[in-house]
Design an enzyme around this catalytic site. Structure first.
Site, mmCIF file in Angstrom:
data_model
loop_
_atom_site.group_PDB
_atom_site.id
_atom_site.type_symbol
_atom_site.label_atom_id
_atom_site.label_comp_id
_atom_site.label_asym_id
_atom_site.label_seq_id
_atom_site.Cartn_x
_atom_site.Cartn_y
_atom_site.Cartn_z
ATOM 1 N N GLY A 79 40.960 4.571 52.957
ATOM 2 C CA GLY A 79 39.859 5.153 53.721
ATOM 3 C C GLY A 79 38.856 5.828 52.814
ATOM 4 N N ASP A 297 45.232 19.683 67.668
ATOM 5 C CA ASP A 297 44.392 19.675 66.475
ATOM 6 C C ASP A 297 44.574 20.911 65.607
ATOM 7 O OD1 ASP A 297 42.315 18.479 64.868
ATOM 8 O OD2 ASP A 297 40.979 20.028 65.614
ATOM 9 N N HIS A 302 48.135 23.864 62.059
ATOM 10 C CA HIS A 302 47.606 24.935 61.217
ATOM 11 C C HIS A 302 48.160 26.309 61.598
ATOM 12 C CE1 HIS A 302 45.145 21.853 59.698
ATOM 13 N NE2 HIS A 302 44.119 21.969 60.501
ATOM 14 N N ARG A 400 45.432 31.871 69.600
ATOM 15 C CA ARG A 400 44.212 31.487 70.319
ATOM 16 C C ARG A 400 43.284 30.740 69.373
ATOM 17 N NH1 ARG A 400 40.384 36.183 70.012
ATOM 18 N NH2 ARG A 400 41.481 37.928 69.020
ATOM 19 N N TYR A 443 43.396 43.891 55.199
ATOM 20 C CA TYR A 443 43.062 45.291 55.424
ATOM 21 C C TYR A 443 43.968 45.934 56.464
ATOM 22 C CZ TYR A 443 40.128 43.462 59.309
ATOM 23 O OH TYR A 443 39.670 42.828 60.430
#
Length: 645
Positions: A79, A297, A302, A400, A443
């Site tokens: 590809g 996705d 992830h 989320r 932080y």
């Protein structure tokens, strides 16, 4: 593994140590040799994994491996004419060979074979696919690249490919294959590599780009196509989030310090938020996105990887085997997600007037011509992961993720439980925030006394470690640079194993099946919204408080509220205490040495303008700061989205 030394092996095997016979190992493939050496090392009673040359025997540490710089390396990119190759792959290999400060990190004569189906004019192909490379050695880099026109399903083409590689490396080199290909040609491609293109003497490794299926069944089919042909040590499944600095730093933060790890448990943590926000639409590629949706996705890969690196128990050694073991243990303790713990949304068009009175519109998801008419595919989702183990029982992990929102941001936000003694001083819960993008930072939010006469007057203070300030001269590698380098080393610790993928799909597949069958209507939200209506109540019902503290973003960007107020007052020439979109851009230029496009400022203004007069008061400007930063972040942070490549 290359130069890895198996400390103590010779001493454990006296016959081997005393023998003067030098066995010929040149005909044994490197991957097979590595596995056999490791087996013998462990059989001989080795108490740890092998360490790199110069390492300390017996030290519990990672086997990071080394790049074989003596043997030819051929990288085949399937590809190669696509977007991912242009945006990420060709630039990443250039950086490893010429661009990064300590280059070359790959074998200096590495050959790149660009494999695709179309006819090309080589010069035009190179100029187009290497357009994002701006280094001085670009002409030298072009000499590494060969184009091969072929069909992934053709055995004849792979026989020719093998002949081409043999001409380049004499049949004595190492080979890596990068597979960013549709699922329907995955099986024949793997079969043809195995049958015709494996390295005769060196190692053969496959770097596999997601998606790894749509559900449990499709993953098992894909996994069979690889694991049935190649050993797990040859397979490098990518999740590019594992190459991001803040995610990589989770291991150092947790295990290199004394203060963090004892706090990360159900005794101290109230809830954890794993957040992905993007201020982009689908850009004409919604047809691809529609086949997967935001959960497949972003969340199942992830954000789930971030969850695992944060919540898994400490591994015995930081290597692929022991890390995978801890990840799988965590996933097995994680309950399957139910529809009642899921919130879905989809962005719609948003219109506003510019300073000149012109109407501008950001299209909605269904306005993308590539999206099927009437699609209810979610572009936003929130869900809760519950872990049933001693460490995390009762702590909600709130994921989320969404597109078409107000800003680019990815972060881990850990909110701590208030204790009984906190009633002595009024305040807010402490939070530890690891910001992945747009600005890499870590932080703490904690309560501190405000100077003055009042003994218990406290305000939250943000204490920050900003990567840009603390490591100003450090080279920040792109995630795909790490992909190629670690695959060349044989280090699989930052890749995704088959076992964890099986468990990941076990957790998500029932929910995805229910969404596909029931087809629930998503909550509609206008492009540029902070979140869909109803999300805060959904989170609150599950024990999660989503706060919007814009002062945090001022602090981590290095700009104080007082500094911003001073600039605001300078720009407010008429003294009415308000700024319009043009002045908002000027504010960004003064406070950040850069400015977003005017239309972006106008869009932000349209969402934050509470009075509806086309201007922002100072408090409204504070809210806009977080969104402006999405447009001002460093270029290396612009790889937020993986879909559509």
């Amino acid at each position: 593994m290359g130069q890895a030394c198996f400390a103590g092996l010779a001493a454990k095997d006296e016959k081997l140590a005393k023998s003067s016979v030098k066995p010929d190992l040149s005909a044994i493939p490197t991957d097979v040799l590595e596995v056999e050496l490791l087996r013998r090392f462990q059989h001989a009673g080795g108490s740890s994994r092998p360490v790199s040359a110069g390492g300390l025997p017996g030290k519990k540490r990672s086997d990071v491996g080394v790049v074989d710089m003596a043997s030819p390396l051929t990288l085949v990119i399937f590809g190669a004419a696509g977007d991912l190759a242009r945006k990420k792959l060709f630039p990443a290999v250039y950086q490893l060979l010429y661009g990064c400060p300590d280059s070359p990190l790959l074998q200096h004569d590495t050959r790149i074979i660009a494999f695709d189906r179309m006819d090309v004019v080589m010069r035009e192909f190179l100029e187009k696919q290497c357009v994002n490379i701006h280094g001085e050695r670009k002409a030298d880099y072009f000499k590494h690249i060969t184009y091969f026109k072929g069909d992934c399903s053709s055995e004849d083409d792979f026989a020719k490919l093998n002949h081409t590689i043999n001409k380049l490396d004499g049949g004595a080199g190492n080979r890596m294959f990068f597979l960013s290909i549709p699922p329907f040609i995955f099986n024949p491609t793997c079969q043809n590599i195995k049958k015709h293109a494996c390295a005769p003497r060196g190692f053969t490794r496959l770097i596999i780009e997601k998606p790894f299926g749509r559900d449990t069944k499709s993953f098992e089919e894909l996994d069979k196509a690889t694991s049935g042909l190649f050993g797990e040590e040859q397979l490098f499944r990518i999740d590019h989030y594992l190459g991001k600095e803040v995610v990589l730093n989770l291991m150092t933060m947790r295990f290199g310090n004394q203060i963090y790890e004892p706090l990360l448990n159900c005794l101290n943590v109230a809830h954890v938020q794993l957040v992905f926000k993007e201020d982009l639409g689908t850009g004409g590629r919604g047809g691809y996105f529609d086949k997967f949706g935001i959960i497949r996705d972003i969340m199942q890969n992830h954000l789930l990887q971030v969850f695992m690196w944060l919540a898994m128990d400490p591994p015995e050694v930081l290597d692929a085997e022991h890390i995978a073991k801890r990840k799988i243990e965590l996933l097995r303790a994680t309950r399957t997600i139910e529809m009642k713990d899921c919130f879905l949304g989809q962005f719609t068009a948003h219109s506003w007037k510019t300073k000149n009175g012109k109407q501008r519109t950001e299209p909605g998801y269904l306005d993308d011509s590539t999206v099927p008419a009437g699609s209810i595919c979610p572009t936003y989702a929130a869900l809760v992961l519950n872990v049933n183990n001693e460490r995390w029982r009762g702590v909600p992990f709130f994921m989320r993720a969404g597109k078409g929102l107000d800003e680019r941001r990815a972060e881990i936000r850990i909110t701590f439980k208030e204790q009984s003694y906190n009633g002595l001083v009024a305040g807010e819960a402490n939070e530890l925030v690891l910001q992945i993008q747009p600005h890499e930072a870590i932080y703490w939010k904690s309560m501190n006394k405000v100077p003055g006469w009042e003994r218990c007057h406290a305000d939250p203070v943000v204490c920050t470690m900003n990567y840009q300030d603390n490591f100003p001269c450090s080279y920040v590698a792109d995630a795909y640079e790490r992909v190629f380098l670690n695959a060349a080393k044989g280090d699989r610790s930052l890749f995704v194993g088959s076992g964890e993928l099986s468990e990941a799909w076990r957790i998500f597949t029932p929910l995805l099946d229910e969404i596909d069958s029931v087809k629930p209507q998503p909550v509609l939200y206008p492009f540029g919204a902070c979140y869909p209506e109803g999300l805060l109540k959904f989170a609150e019902d599950r024990g999660v408080n989503i706060s919007l503290n814009w002062k945090e973003y001022l602090v981590i960007s290095g700009k104080s509220e007082d500094d911003l107020r001073q600039v605001f007052n300078e720009l407010d020439t008429n003294g009415d205490g308000e700024l319009d979109a043009v002045e908002l851009c000027a504010l960004a230029r003064k406070s950040h040495d850069a400015a977003p496009p005017l239309e972006v400022a106008e869009r932000i203004l349209s969402h934050l303008d509470g009075s509806g007069n086309g201007k922002l008061e100072f408090e409204e400007v504070l809210r806009a700061v977080a969104q402006l930063q999405s447009w001002l972040m460093p270029q290396h942070a612009l790889d937020h989205t993986a879909w559509g490549n």
